[in-house]
Design a protein around this motif. Structure first.
Motif, PDB file in Angstrom:
ATOM      1  N   ASN A  88       0.843  -1.196   0.000  1.00  0.00           N
ATOM      2  CA  ASN A  88       0.000   0.000   0.000  1.00  0.00           C
ATOM      3  C   ASN A  88       0.879   1.247   0.000  1.00  0.00           C
ATOM      4  O   ASN A  88       1.196   1.793   1.040  1.00  0.00           O
ATOM      5  CB  ASN A  88      -0.925   0.005   1.222  1.00  0.00           C
ATOM      6  N   THR A  89       1.283   1.682  -1.182  1.00  0.00           N
ATOM      7  CA  THR A  89       2.230   2.789  -1.307  1.00  0.00           C
ATOM      8  C   THR A  89       1.727   3.809  -2.317  1.00  0.00           C
ATOM      9  O   THR A  89       1.227   3.450  -3.381  1.00  0.00           O
ATOM     10  CB  THR A  89       3.615   2.259  -1.738  1.00  0.00           C
ATOM     11  N   SER A  90       1.866   5.089  -1.972  1.00  0.00           N
ATOM     12  CA  SER A  90       1.549   6.172  -2.886  1.00  0.00           C
ATOM     13  C   SER A  90       2.848   6.739  -3.441  1.00  0.00           C
ATOM     14  O   SER A  90       3.688   7.221  -2.693  1.00  0.00           O
ATOM     15  CB  SER A  90       0.770   7.279  -2.156  1.00  0.00           C
ATOM     16  N   PHE A  91       3.011   6.668  -4.753  1.00  0.00           N
ATOM     17  CA  PHE A  91       4.239   7.140  -5.375  1.00  0.00           C
ATOM     18  C   PHE A  91       4.172   8.615  -5.755  1.00  0.00           C
ATOM     19  O   PHE A  91       5.195   9.288  -5.839  1.00  0.00           O
ATOM     20  CB  PHE A  91       4.546   6.312  -6.625  1.00  0.00           C
ATOM     21  N   MET A  92       2.983   9.114  -6.005  1.00  0.00           N
ATOM     22  CA  MET A  92       2.834  10.511  -6.378  1.00  0.00           C
ATOM     23  C   MET A  92       1.418  10.971  -6.086  1.00  0.00           C
ATOM     24  O   MET A  92       0.455  10.248  -6.300  1.00  0.00           O
ATOM     25  CB  MET A  92       3.143  10.750  -7.859  1.00  0.00           C
ATOM     26  N   PHE A  93       1.317  12.208  -5.552  1.00  0.00           N
ATOM     27  CA  PHE A  93       0.021  12.853  -5.361  1.00  0.00           C
ATOM     28  C   PHE A  93       0.048  14.146  -6.146  1.00  0.00           C
ATOM     29  O   PHE A  93       1.038  14.874  -6.127  1.00  0.00           O
ATOM     30  CB  PHE A  93      -0.209  13.131  -3.876  1.00  0.00           C
ATOM     31  N   MET A  94      -1.035  14.428  -6.864  1.00  0.00           N
ATOM     32  CA  MET A  94      -1.059  15.642  -7.668  1.00  0.00           C
ATOM     33  C   MET A  94      -2.439  16.289  -7.608  1.00  0.00           C
ATOM     34  O   MET A  94      -3.458  15.626  -7.374  1.00  0.00           O
ATOM     35  CB  MET A  94      -0.679  15.349  -9.118  1.00  0.00           C
ATOM     36  N   GLU A  95      -2.447  17.608  -7.807  1.00  0.00           N
ATOM     37  CA  GLU A  95      -3.686  18.368  -7.849  1.00  0.00           C
ATOM     38  C   GLU A  95      -3.526  19.496  -8.859  1.00  0.00           C
ATOM     39  O   GLU A  95      -2.492  20.155  -8.900  1.00  0.00           O
ATOM     40  CB  GLU A  95      -4.022  18.943  -6.477  1.00  0.00           C
ATOM     41  N   ASP A 127      -4.234  10.591  -6.741  1.00  0.00           N
ATOM     42  CA  ASP A 127      -3.218   9.935  -5.927  1.00  0.00           C
ATOM     43  C   ASP A 127      -2.836   8.647  -6.641  1.00  0.00           C
ATOM     44  O   ASP A 127      -3.654   7.725  -6.779  1.00  0.00           O
ATOM     45  CB  ASP A 127      -3.759   9.632  -4.527  1.00  0.00           C
ATOM     46  N   ALA A 128      -1.592   8.575  -7.103  1.00  0.00           N
ATOM     47  CA  ALA A 128      -1.148   7.464  -7.941  1.00  0.00           C
ATOM     48  C   ALA A 128      -0.581   6.342  -7.084  1.00  0.00           C
ATOM     49  O   ALA A 128       0.612   6.029  -7.143  1.00  0.00           O
ATOM     50  CB  ALA A 128      -0.125   7.950  -8.958  1.00  0.00           C
ATOM     51  N   GLY A 129      -1.419   5.725  -6.266  1.00  0.00           N
ATOM     52  CA  GLY A 129      -0.993   4.587  -5.463  1.00  0.00           C
ATOM     53  C   GLY A 129      -0.920   3.318  -6.286  1.00  0.00           C
ATOM     54  O   GLY A 129      -1.337   3.273  -7.445  1.00  0.00           O
ATOM     55  N   ASN A 130      -0.396   2.261  -5.662  1.00  0.00           N
ATOM     56  CA  ASN A 130      -0.204   1.020  -6.404  1.00  0.00           C
ATOM     57  C   ASN A 130      -1.278  -0.031  -6.143  1.00  0.00           C
ATOM     58  O   ASN A 130      -1.166  -1.162  -6.615  1.00  0.00           O
ATOM     59  CB  ASN A 130       1.189   0.434  -6.129  1.00  0.00           C
ATOM     60  N   ASP A 131      -2.321   0.314  -5.376  1.00  0.00           N
ATOM     61  CA  ASP A 131      -3.466  -0.574  -5.233  1.00  0.00           C
ATOM     62  C   ASP A 131      -4.684   0.263  -4.881  1.00  0.00           C
ATOM     63  O   ASP A 131      -4.610   1.485  -4.739  1.00  0.00           O
ATOM     64  CB  ASP A 131      -3.200  -1.675  -4.195  1.00  0.00           C
ATOM     65  N   VAL A 132      -5.815  -0.394  -4.747  1.00  0.00           N
ATOM     66  CA  VAL A 132      -7.073   0.326  -4.560  1.00  0.00           C
ATOM     67  C   VAL A 132      -7.080   1.136  -3.268  1.00  0.00           C
ATOM     68  O   VAL A 132      -7.767   2.160  -3.177  1.00  0.00           O
ATOM     69  CB  VAL A 132      -8.267  -0.656  -4.604  1.00  0.00           C
ATOM     70  N   LEU A 133      -6.320   0.723  -2.264  1.00  0.00           N
ATOM     71  CA  LEU A 133      -6.309   1.418  -0.980  1.00  0.00           C
ATOM     72  C   LEU A 133      -5.441   2.674  -0.988  1.00  0.00           C
ATOM     73  O   LEU A 133      -5.476   3.451  -0.038  1.00  0.00           O
ATOM     74  CB  LEU A 133      -5.838   0.473   0.128  1.00  0.00           C
ATOM     75  N   THR A 134      -4.657   2.864  -2.040  1.00  0.00           N
ATOM     76  CA  THR A 134      -3.775   4.032  -2.106  1.00  0.00           C
ATOM     77  C   THR A 134      -4.024   4.887  -3.346  1.00  0.00           C
ATOM     78  O   THR A 134      -3.209   5.742  -3.681  1.00  0.00           O
ATOM     79  CB  THR A 134      -2.296   3.604  -2.077  1.00  0.00           C
ATOM     80  N   ARG A 135      -5.159   4.669  -3.992  1.00  0.00           N
ATOM     81  CA  ARG A 135      -5.473   5.448  -5.190  1.00  0.00           C
ATOM     82  C   ARG A 135      -6.718   6.304  -4.961  1.00  0.00           C
ATOM     83  O   ARG A 135      -7.710   5.850  -4.396  1.00  0.00           O
ATOM     84  CB  ARG A 135      -5.677   4.538  -6.402  1.00  0.00           C
TER      85      ARG A 135
END
Length: 285
Positions: A88-95, A127-135
């Motif tokens: 459960n990792t977020s690699f990038m958040f953008m707005e 939020d560009a996470g790598n699974d549903v819990l981080t996107r």
């Protein structure tokens, strides 16, 4: 869960986020930011991260946005960021918050009393996470206006409806028009130094309303409404920027404060109401 960073953190002198005062062209600032007690998640987040922010104006469009690398410099265990290898990792958040000025588009004065400029406004969050819990993938869209206060105080108001796609596995994922957002912004130039530096105060508040998330979520852990109010003092030279900010959360990200939740490692009381803090240093290029 997302840390959801600054929205329109710093704008040069009297310009901020679509008030129709932006200079032509687009500027970018690279930030190093530290934050603590942030309550967009029901567990308090500490985060030291890297941010690339841009803003400016081209024709009738005011541009503002940023890209964040979460936990780039470190943070607590309640957030996984760009260097972490957990699932459960977020690699990038953008707005991104573009605004189309109807005054500039039409070349006409569309003001009505103190309402000086009108905008078609949007706020796109990813939020560009790598699974549903981080996107997360959210679009707010609607109308905005700049308001003449007849003082140095700048004011901007936006009213949005929300299109929700992914939302960290929440019950309102892929929901069309799940409520709305009222956003109110103020900007006040406090002091300008002889060397060109300036001290400014900027505040913006987001009130989310009309969602059905609370009703759709079992256990009473979510709400239909939330409030976040951010208060920023900045110091700016031509290229160097610094700020400190306090942010008040009430049921941050629609987590009900004090409700008991369990994410698989035991019960905990959600902590989603109270103050969080930021400091940042940046260089504009």
């Amino acid at each position: 869960m997302s840390t959801k960073f600054m929205s329109c953190v710093l704008a040069a002198t009297a310009t901020f986020c679509g008030m129709g005062q932006a200079t032509a062209g687009i500027d970018a600032t690279l930030w190093g930011i530290y934050s603590n007690d942030i309550k967009f998640s029901p567990k308090k987040v500490e985060n030291a991260y890297l941010e690339l922010e841009y803003m400016g104006q081209t024709g009738p469009i005011d541009w503002y946005g940023y890209f964040d690398a979460p936990k780039y410099f470190g943070g607590n265990d309640n957030i996984n960021g760009v260097w972490d290898k957990e699932k459960n990792t977020s690699f990038m958040f953008m707005e991104h918050q573009p605004k189309l000025s109807l005054n500039r588009l039409t070349g006409k004065d569309l003001s009505i009393g103190p309402f000086k400029d009108w905008f078609i406004a949007a706020d796109w969050i990813l939020d560009a996470g790598n699974d549903v819990l981080t996107r997360q993938h959210t679009l707010y869209y609607g109308l905005g206006t700049s308001i003449d206060t007849h003082t140095k105080l700048g004011m901007n108001v936006n009213i949005f409806t929300r299109q929700q796609w992914e939302n960290y596995g929440a019950a309102n994922a892929y929901t069309s028009n799940d409520g709305g957002r009222l956003q109110v912004q103020f900007f006040y130039p406090i002091y300008r130094f002889s060397n060109g530096g300036s001290v400014n105060y900027f505040t913006f508040s987001n009130y989310d309303f009309g969602s059905k998330l609370g009703e759709r979520t079992a256990g009473g852990t979510r709400t239909n409404e939330a409030l976040v109010s951010t208060h920023i003092f900045s110091y700016q030279l031509q290229n160097f920027r610094a700020y400190t900010a306090a942010r008040y959360f009430h049921n941050g990200s629609q987590f009900k404060d004090g409700a008991i939740n369990n994410w698989g490692s035991g019960d905990f009381a959600q902590d989603s109401t109270g103050w969080g803090y930021y400091v940042g240093l940046g260089y504009k290029f």
